[in-house]
Design a protein around this motif. Structure first.
Motif, PDB file in Angstrom:
ATOM      1  N   GLY B  72      45.983  47.702  52.309  1.00 63.34           N
ATOM      2  CA  GLY B  72      45.162  46.649  53.220  1.00 63.34           C
ATOM      3  C   GLY B  72      44.585  45.691  52.124  1.00 63.34           C
ATOM      4  N   GLU B  73      43.688  44.805  52.789  1.00 61.05           N
ATOM      5  CA  GLU B  73      43.030  43.874  52.008  1.00 61.05           C
ATOM      6  C   GLU B  73      42.077  44.405  51.028  1.00 61.05           C
ATOM      7  OE1 GLU B  73      41.202  41.138  54.635  1.00 61.05           O
ATOM      8  OE2 GLU B  73      43.344  39.999  54.794  1.00 61.05           O
ATOM      9  N   VAL B  74      41.993  43.868  49.769  1.00 60.20           N
ATOM     10  CA  VAL B  74      41.285  44.395  48.781  1.00 60.20           C
ATOM     11  C   VAL B  74      39.885  43.678  48.915  1.00 60.20           C
ATOM     12  CG1 VAL B  74      40.709  44.886  46.245  1.00 60.20           C
ATOM     13  CG2 VAL B  74      42.968  44.885  47.222  1.00 60.20           C
ATOM     14  N   THR B  75      38.897  44.343  49.909  1.00 57.57           N
ATOM     15  CA  THR B  75      37.554  43.657  50.029  1.00 57.57           C
ATOM     16  C   THR B  75      36.872  44.259  48.852  1.00 57.57           C
ATOM     17  OG1 THR B  75      36.890  45.615  51.284  1.00 57.57           O
ATOM     18  CG2 THR B  75      37.707  43.537  52.672  1.00 57.57           C
ATOM     19  N   GLU B  76      35.659  43.293  48.839  1.00 58.54           N
ATOM     20  CA  GLU B  76      34.532  43.662  47.727  1.00 58.54           C
ATOM     21  C   GLU B  76      33.883  44.941  47.911  1.00 58.54           C
ATOM     22  OE1 GLU B  76      33.802  39.138  45.856  1.00 58.54           O
ATOM     23  OE2 GLU B  76      32.679  40.034  47.513  1.00 58.54           O
ATOM     24  N   ASP B  77      33.882  45.478  49.297  1.00 52.01           N
ATOM     25  CA  ASP B  77      33.233  46.618  49.689  1.00 52.01           C
ATOM     26  C   ASP B  77      34.042  47.791  49.127  1.00 52.01           C
ATOM     27  OD1 ASP B  77      31.434  48.122  50.924  1.00 52.01           O
ATOM     28  OD2 ASP B  77      32.704  48.538  52.501  1.00 52.01           O
ATOM     29  N   LYS B  78      35.479  47.593  49.382  1.00 52.68           N
ATOM     30  CA  LYS B  78      36.499  48.504  48.827  1.00 52.68           C
ATOM     31  C   LYS B  78      36.412  48.801  47.419  1.00 52.68           C
ATOM     32  CE  LYS B  78      40.545  48.840  51.770  1.00 52.68           C
ATOM     33  NZ  LYS B  78      41.845  48.456  52.009  1.00 52.68           N
ATOM     34  N   LEU B  79      36.148  47.649  46.647  1.00 54.28           N
ATOM     35  CA  LEU B  79      36.108  47.917  45.203  1.00 54.28           C
ATOM     36  C   LEU B  79      34.996  48.440  44.799  1.00 54.28           C
ATOM     37  CD1 LEU B  79      37.185  44.014  44.479  1.00 54.28           C
ATOM     38  CD2 LEU B  79      38.363  46.066  43.554  1.00 54.28           C
ATOM     39  N   LYS B  80      33.743  48.149  45.507  1.00 50.45           N
ATOM     40  CA  LYS B  80      32.361  49.026  45.112  1.00 50.45           C
ATOM     41  C   LYS B  80      32.581  50.552  45.458  1.00 50.45           C
ATOM     42  CE  LYS B  80      27.565  49.232  46.236  1.00 50.45           C
ATOM     43  NZ  LYS B  80      26.673  49.297  47.390  1.00 50.45           N
ATOM     44  N   ARG B  81      33.154  50.681  46.397  1.00 54.08           N
ATOM     45  CA  ARG B  81      33.498  52.209  46.653  1.00 54.08           C
ATOM     46  C   ARG B  81      34.482  52.859  45.618  1.00 54.08           C
ATOM     47  NH1 ARG B  81      34.275  50.911  52.382  1.00 54.08           N
ATOM     48  NH2 ARG B  81      36.436  51.452  52.161  1.00 54.08           N
ATOM     49  N   ILE B 116      38.341  42.024  34.849  1.00 49.76           N
ATOM     50  CA  ILE B 116      37.339  40.996  34.763  1.00 49.76           C
ATOM     51  C   ILE B 116      36.260  41.469  33.819  1.00 49.76           C
ATOM     52  CG2 ILE B 116      37.997  39.864  36.691  1.00 49.76           C
ATOM     53  CD1 ILE B 116      35.557  41.109  38.057  1.00 49.76           C
ATOM     54  N   SER B 117      36.453  42.742  33.477  1.00 55.94           N
ATOM     55  CA  SER B 117      35.103  43.305  32.406  1.00 55.94           C
ATOM     56  C   SER B 117      35.334  42.533  31.127  1.00 55.94           C
ATOM     57  CB  SER B 117      35.085  44.804  32.433  1.00 55.94           C
ATOM     58  OG  SER B 117      36.338  45.181  31.639  1.00 55.94           O
ATOM     59  N   ILE B 118      36.237  41.727  30.706  1.00 53.55           N
ATOM     60  CA  ILE B 118      36.416  41.153  29.407  1.00 53.55           C
ATOM     61  C   ILE B 118      35.248  40.063  29.399  1.00 53.55           C
ATOM     62  CG2 ILE B 118      38.984  41.677  28.928  1.00 53.55           C
ATOM     63  CD1 ILE B 118      39.229  38.673  29.998  1.00 53.55           C
ATOM     64  N   ASP B 119      34.602  39.739  30.696  1.00 51.81           N
ATOM     65  CA  ASP B 119      33.650  38.779  30.670  1.00 51.81           C
ATOM     66  C   ASP B 119      32.579  39.157  29.629  1.00 51.81           C
ATOM     67  OD1 ASP B 119      32.576  36.425  32.762  1.00 51.81           O
ATOM     68  OD2 ASP B 119      30.950  37.838  32.080  1.00 51.81           O
ATOM     69  N   ASN B 137      30.772  41.301  43.835  1.00 50.69           N
ATOM     70  CA  ASN B 137      31.071  39.641  43.393  1.00 50.69           C
ATOM     71  C   ASN B 137      32.302  39.460  42.643  1.00 50.69           C
ATOM     72  OD1 ASN B 137      29.228  37.976  44.612  1.00 50.69           O
ATOM     73  ND2 ASN B 137      27.834  38.018  42.544  1.00 50.69           N
ATOM     74  N   TYR B 138      33.320  40.332  43.013  1.00 53.45           N
ATOM     75  CA  TYR B 138      34.607  40.349  42.252  1.00 53.45           C
ATOM     76  C   TYR B 138      35.249  38.993  42.067  1.00 53.45           C
ATOM     77  CZ  TYR B 138      39.556  41.103  41.038  1.00 53.45           C
ATOM     78  OH  TYR B 138      40.564  40.851  40.398  1.00 53.45           O
ATOM     79  N   TYR B 139      35.465  38.518  43.184  1.00 54.30           N
ATOM     80  CA  TYR B 139      36.344  37.123  43.428  1.00 54.30           C
ATOM     81  C   TYR B 139      35.698  36.160  42.641  1.00 54.30           C
ATOM     82  CZ  TYR B 139      39.453  39.882  46.199  1.00 54.30           C
ATOM     83  OH  TYR B 139      40.348  40.668  46.607  1.00 54.30           O
TER      84      TYR B 139
END
Lengths: 298, 405
Positions: B72-81, B116-119, B137-139
């Motif tokens: 499904g869609e990769v929401t930021e909530d999913k990423l946090k979980r 993105i952790s290379i930031d 704030n992934y995107y």
């Protein structure tokens, strides 16, 4: 368009020249090929193959032109090639194909329908005695067989102009005889040009002969005309070996062979007999050709 | 002309070289398809809690099953979980993760966060230490990281950067995920397959004209009615069609084997699951279509190139060495190109360019300047390939007709 015998258009070279840097491979040759068999004689390196390559359009002349009828073969392009049959000196073929498929390929290139091609192939293979190997790969053939394949492919389209460069190379005596017989029959109403340095290949079948030396046309005409243009007679005599030098200085040795340890049998040409027991012989085309080739002034 | 086509086809199939090419092409295809997924790995805990490694098809099957709920869609909530699951699975005493099913399910999403952790803000963190904000704030953070990357890769060229951002704006966000384990190496190996096919095509096509010159076979042919332009055309087009058909067959075999092994649903996933930072507005399936299209285009372009060289060489060895040498130069030059540079423009001129579409799309920012106008690399490749193919066609025919034996 200029039509001659049975609608045949003459093939004519006009001051045809081919230079490779400073070397004149073919030098301003003017010749008009009429129907019949033409022999193109010349030693190796005389320019025969270069001349022929220009005639068939695979090599561009440096200057001059080749006319078929009244038109340059450059302008005629496929209209000329449609009427042309050619066997190159070094006959190349498709190694991967068998004889039948190779001839079908050439037939397609010549615009012959498959149906007609099949009949023509059968006929020609019989003529060149290759029917037995019709479905075998050409690469397995002997040199003589390959040469006969080359002759067959050149004849597929029943060409009005048939140009054969050293066609008898690799053929045995019987095959040469058959070839001469076939070409003689074939040449009616057509022009056949046979390039060779072997006089016997064309001596009895050529209606006309052109002799090339160092890129220049040195003589052309019927064999009889050429022979009669020679003001010498041919002579044969047995002489002691020590006399050989003397005869060389005075006349021209055409041929000789050892008879025994002391004598040699000599054929020479000269105005008068150099030995009283010399036997007069008719001058042959070979005598003429050897004489022409040995002249330094050309 | 039809008869001539048939004869030429017959000649092609009568050649041993053709059959060697076909057999090798199929073997390479099957070999690469098998190889492509052999390196896939997944870790699980056994009944005793010890880490166990699954490889190849077992790893793919396991991952696809375990990741299914994540589709499904990769929401930021999913990423946090996902991030929370990672933290929970980390055993600080042993300094290792526990490969529970829940942990394994989240791996693809953690890959996005890791990218993105290379930031600079997060580069000192280990993955389990990453703060929530990187997920919530992934995107936005991805946009910042991508901007730095664009500046670096595109030599601070504002035109190119603007175009890249525009391209990225077309990337569907949030990303879409579906289990796609195995598709990344499959796509990569597909580009390698097209490179190998290009090399084999060079070997096959380089002799089309030069061998005839060398053997003297053309001397007879070119004195026949259709032995000049028509023969040159027939040889060119027949070889081209033959090469294309073999490459299409190889593609079918490769994709057939891949779809048998992998989850076809994975093709719906965003291409960012291969490289999350590239501005490629495609799904994995879309990228696959690009790779196939450009692979096939480069195969015929390479064939055209080899035949063009062949038409100019009387020596078959030379006609083989020249394109192979250029192929080598191309592979070497791919390491030295930079966006908008001269080497990059020259790089685009190679006929084999399209074969490596996977690398074009996923191993850098695929934007070039063409006459000062920024264009996405696949478009440039398509335009140049078509121009080259046309030039090779006419160039070959002209050269064959003018070649004097």
């Amino acid at each position: 368009m200029k039509f001659t015998l049975y609608g045949f258009m003459n093939l004519k070279t006009v001051s045809l020249t081919k230079n490779y840097r400073s070397h004149n491979a073919v030098d301003k040759i003017d010749l008009e090929f009429t129907p019949g068999i033409w022999g193109l004689l010349g030693a190796n390196g005389a320019g025969k193959t270069t001349f022929i390559k220009m005639l068939v359009g695979v090599l561009n002349p440096t200057s001059g032109d080749i006319l078929f009828g009244d038109n340059s073969i450059k302008e005629l392009e496929e209209k000329y090639r449609k009427k042309l049959g050619y066997l190159p000196q070094k006959f190349g073929y498709y190694e991967e194909l068998n004889l039948n498929d190779y001839l079908l390929y050439v037939a397609a290139l010549k615009g012959i329908s498959k149906k007609d091609a099949k009949g023509k192939i059968s006929y020609l293979l019989e003529k060149v005695s290759l029917t037995d190997v019709q479905y075998k790969k050409i690469r397995t053939f002997s040199g003589g067989m390959k040469q006969r394949v080359g002759i067959a492919q050149a004849l597929l389209n029943d060409p009005q102009v048939l140009i054969l460069d050293e066609p008898t190379a690799g053929l045995d005596i019987e095959e040469r005889r058959k070839f001469r017989e076939f070409i003689t029959n074939y040449s009616r109403e057509r022009m056949v040009l046979i390039s060779t340095h072997i006089v016997s290949d064309i001596e009895f079948i050529a209606n006309n002969i052109a002799v090339i030396k160092k890129g220049k046309l040195v003589a052309s005409g019927s064999p009889n005309d050429l022979i009669s243009s020679l003001a010498f007679s041919a002579w044969e005599v047995s002489i002691p070996v020590r006399e050989k030098n003397k005869i060389e200085q005075s006349g021209l040795i055409i041929n000789y062979h050892n008879e025994d340890k002391e004598d040699i049998f000599v054929r020479y040409i000269s105005n008068d007999p150099l030995y009283c027991d010399s036997e007069r012989k008719n001058v042959t085309l070979e005598d003429y050709y050897i004489y022409i080739n040995s002249r330094e002034e050309i | 002309m039809n008869a001539l086509f048939k004869c030429e086809v017959n000649r092609i199939f009568a050649s041993k070289k053709t059959w060697v090419f076909i057999i090798l092409a199929f073997l390479v295809t099957i070999g690469l398809s098998v190889y492509s997924t052999s390196g896939e790995v997944a870790f699980i805990n056994d009944s005793n809690g010890n880490r166990m490694e699954l490889t190849g098809m077992k790893a793919i099957k396991y991952s696809n099953e375990i990741e299914f709920p994540l589709a499904g869609e990769v929401t930021e909530d999913k990423l946090k979980r996902s991030l929370n699951v990672y933290r929970d699975s980390y055993d600080s005493v042993d300094d290792k993760f526990s490969f529970t099913e829940e942990f394994n399910e989240k791996i693809p999403l953690m890959g996005l966060l890791q990218d993105i952790s290379i930031d600079p803000t997060y580069s000192d963190y280990t993955i389990q230490e990453l703060p929530d904000v990187i997920a919530t704030n992934y995107y936005e953070i991805r946009g910042c990281v991508q901007e730095d990357l664009l500046k670096d890769e595109l030599n601070d060229n504002p035109k190119l950067i603007k175009y890249a951002k525009k391209l990225d704006a077309n990337v569907k966000k949030p990303f879409y995920f579906s289990p796609n384990k195995g598709w990344q190496p499959t796509l990569e190996c597909m580009s390698i397959l097209y490179y190998i096919l290009c090399l084999m095509i060079i070997v096959l096509a380089s002799s089309v004209y030069s061998e005839d010159y060398y053997s003297g076979a053309d001397a007879v042919m070119r004195t026949t009615k259709y032995g000049m332009k028509e023969l040159a055309k027939v040889k060119f087009t027949t070889s081209l069609v033959f090469v294309l058909l073999i490459c299409i067959l190889c593609t079918f075999i490769y994709l057939g084997m891949s779809s048998f092994k992998l989850s076809v649903g994975g093709l719906k996933a965003s291409a960012q699951f291969i490289n999350s930072l590239v501005p490629v507005p495609l799904t994995i399936g879309g990228a696959l279509k690009y790779i196939v299209f450009f692979g096939l285009l480069s195969s015929i372009c390479t064939a055209g190139f080899a035949m063009w060289i062949s038409s100019r060489c009387k020596n078959p060895i030379l006609s083989l060495i020249i394109p192979i040498a250029l192929f080598g130069v191309y592979l070497l030059s791919s390491n030295f190109k930079g966006a908008g540079s001269i080497t990059s423009v020259l790089f685009d001129m190679f006929p084999f360019r399209g074969a490596g579409m996977y690398f074009t799309l996923f191993t850098g920012i695929s934007i070039q300047l063409l006459f000062g106008v920024p264009i996405w690399a696949p478009y440039i490749t398509a335009i140049i390939s078509i121009i080259l193919l046309t030039a090779f066609y006419y160039g070959t025919i002209k050269r064959y007709v003018n070649m004097k034996c």
